[in-house]
Design an enzyme around this catalytic site. Structure first.
Site, PDB file in Angstrom:
ATOM      1  N   ASP A 155       0.834  -1.208   0.000  1.00 13.99           N
ATOM      2  CA  ASP A 155       0.000   0.000   0.000  1.00 13.99           C
ATOM      3  C   ASP A 155       0.867   1.255   0.000  1.00 13.99           C
ATOM      4  O   ASP A 155       0.543   2.239   0.648  1.00 13.99           O
ATOM      5  CB  ASP A 155      -0.913  -0.039   1.236  1.00 13.99           C
ATOM      6  CG  ASP A 155      -2.039   0.985   1.168  1.00 13.99           C
ATOM      7  OD1 ASP A 155      -2.385   1.396   0.047  1.00 13.99           O
ATOM      8  OD2 ASP A 155      -2.555   1.375   2.224  1.00 13.99           O
ATOM      9  N   CYS A 215     -23.125  -6.514   1.485  1.00 15.62           N
ATOM     10  CA  CYS A 215     -22.221  -5.368   1.656  1.00 15.62           C
ATOM     11  C   CYS A 215     -22.818  -4.101   1.054  1.00 15.62           C
ATOM     12  O   CYS A 215     -22.674  -3.004   1.609  1.00 15.62           O
ATOM     13  CB  CYS A 215     -20.846  -5.666   1.064  1.00 15.62           C
ATOM     14  SG  CYS A 215     -20.858  -6.043  -0.709  1.00 15.62           S
ATOM     15  N   CYS A 235     -17.535   7.053   1.056  1.00 22.19           N
ATOM     16  CA  CYS A 235     -17.095   5.981   1.955  1.00 22.19           C
ATOM     17  C   CYS A 235     -16.619   6.565   3.289  1.00 22.19           C
ATOM     18  O   CYS A 235     -15.832   7.515   3.327  1.00 22.19           O
ATOM     19  CB  CYS A 235     -15.970   5.200   1.288  1.00 22.19           C
ATOM     20  SG  CYS A 235     -15.262   3.903   2.323  1.00 22.19           S
ATOM     21  N   CYS A 262     -14.213   2.246   8.737  1.00 19.11           N
ATOM     22  CA  CYS A 262     -15.535   1.618   8.805  1.00 19.11           C
ATOM     23  C   CYS A 262     -15.396   0.156   8.420  1.00 19.11           C
ATOM     24  O   CYS A 262     -14.740  -0.164   7.428  1.00 19.11           O
ATOM     25  CB  CYS A 262     -16.507   2.328   7.871  1.00 19.11           C
ATOM     26  SG  CYS A 262     -18.170   1.632   7.849  1.00 19.11           S
ATOM     27  N   CYS A 265     -19.143  -3.197   5.820  1.00 20.99           N
ATOM     28  CA  CYS A 265     -19.271  -4.161   4.724  1.00 20.99           C
ATOM     29  C   CYS A 265     -18.620  -5.493   5.084  1.00 20.99           C
ATOM     30  O   CYS A 265     -19.064  -6.557   4.634  1.00 20.99           O
ATOM     31  CB  CYS A 265     -18.698  -3.593   3.428  1.00 20.99           C
ATOM     32  SG  CYS A 265     -16.973  -3.111   3.483  1.00 20.99           S
TER      33      CYS A 265
END
Length: 375
Positions: A155, A215, A235, A262, A265
């Site tokens: 990432d 989701c 989001c 969050c 989902c």
């Protein structure tokens, strides 16, 4: 980038090396290691359409490298393979340790004064954990083959990690766009080593979501526009982590008490009944982040925030955005009758009304307006 000559190793040796790489990865704490080629041409059109629609919001880095993000061999010349590794992060201790962790997390979201931090962020910064172990794996490969051209990522560079992981067979892209594994759900991190060694590749798993839309239906802000279509601008993870400025007022009530990230989902996904516990203590909960209240965290001054969040992924948003997020959460706690006009919340917010940051002041004023006692 130095290159290793394929002529120096026959095909049988490469298959043996691939098996050894997977075994070394397991020794380093990775739950699964697979190998993919680096042809991501199939992902370019989708990436361009997503960028053209502006769904990346303020994440300018998503667009700044153009299609190089889908072309690893341009990013690191000489690359022919990606070694892709999975590391599970569901905590061994803390709130996430509950046997039915999804039910426990959902219950916590219903406690208006609770500060809900995404599970992945309650421990040590995953970037450091994965990068160090991927580097150790790469060095072990280099010791086995001699000269090796490689680069480690997690990432941290303009490379499409999820399509690479999907090609490698680590899982498939769920309708929420996260990677899903039949053996481990979605509670894991991934990282890659781009190499110039023509290792044998693994087979993709295919998708296994079927007709499930859990989701999509559960997303509080309706950020998932359809299967595989995420508008990051809506989001909650984007709003509380990536967004640097003011959170749109119409979205603030939908955030609830989620102050960093969050998991909704993931909590709704049936595949997460197979989520695996972390094998490393690095992802164990720190600073009581699985059980803290918003008033308590809102009281942290910048020095305390920096000290407590040392080594945490949360520290990168800074104290200002930390207070912004908490102000929204505290404001939402007033939406229910139980906390309307609550003295502790009102006092905490009033103490920040004159904060030096206009961003903090704006969100505090909004929160106080929601705390006005019902007539």
């Amino acid at each position: 980038m130095p290159t290793a000559s394929p002529d120096s190793t026959d095909l049988a040796d490469l298959h043996g090396l691939a098996r050894a790489i997977k075994a070394w990865g397991a020794e380093l704490g990775f739950a699964d290691v697979r190998i993919a080629d680096v042809d991501l041409a199939h992902a370019e059109a989708g990436l361009q359409a997503w960028l053209d629609a502006g769904c990346h919001g303020e994440m300018d880095y998503m667009a700044s490298h153009g299609m190089k993000r889908a072309r690893p061999a341009e990013l690191v010349p000489g690359t022919v393979r990606a070694i892709v590794a999975r590391m599970d992060y569901l905590p061994m201790s803390g709130a996430g340790k509950d046997e039915d962790w999804r039910a426990a997390e959902r219950a916590r979201q219903l406690e208006p004064g609770a500060a809900v931090v995404s599970l992945y962020a309650r421990g040590r910064d995953y970037h450091k954990v994965l990068r160090n172990r991927l580097q150790a794996l790469a060095e072990r490969v280099k010791a086995a083959v001699g000269e090796l051209g490689y680069r480690v990522f997690t990432d941290s560079a303009p490379v499409m990690e999820l399509p690479l992981a999907e090609k490698a067979g680590l899982g498939w892209r769920g309708k929420h766009t996260l990677l899903l594994s039949r053996a481990a759900g979605s509670t894991f991190f991934i990282g890659e080593i781009l190499v110039d060694l023509p290792l044998p590749i693994d087979t993709p798993t295919g998708a296994h979501c079927g007709g499930c839309q859990a989701c999509i239906e559960v997303c509080p802000t309706q950020a998932i526009l359809g299967p595989g279509r995420l508008d990051a601008r809506r989001c909650i993870s984007y709003l509380t982590i990536e967004l640097k400025g003011s959170i749109p007022e119409e979205l603030r009530p939908l955030i609830g008490n989620r102050i960093y990230g969050c998991d909704d989902c993931q909590l709704a996904c049936p595949w997460n009944k197979f989520a695996q516990r972390a094998t490393l203590p690095d992802f164990d909960e720190r600073n009581g982040l699985g059980a803290s209240g918003m008033v308590e965290l809102f009281g942290w001054e910048e020095e305390e925030f920096n000290r407590r969040m040392e080594g945490s992924p949360i520290r990168r948003i800074g104290h200002e955005r930390w207070l912004r997020n908490l102000a929204v959460g505290l404001g939402n706690a007033a939406a229910g009758q139980a906390f309307r006009g609550d003295a502790a919340i009102v006092a905490a917010l009033q103490a920040r009304l004159a904060h030096p940051s206009a961003l903090v002041r704006e969100h505090v004023a909004w929160a106080l307006a929601r705390h006005a006692p019902a007539a």
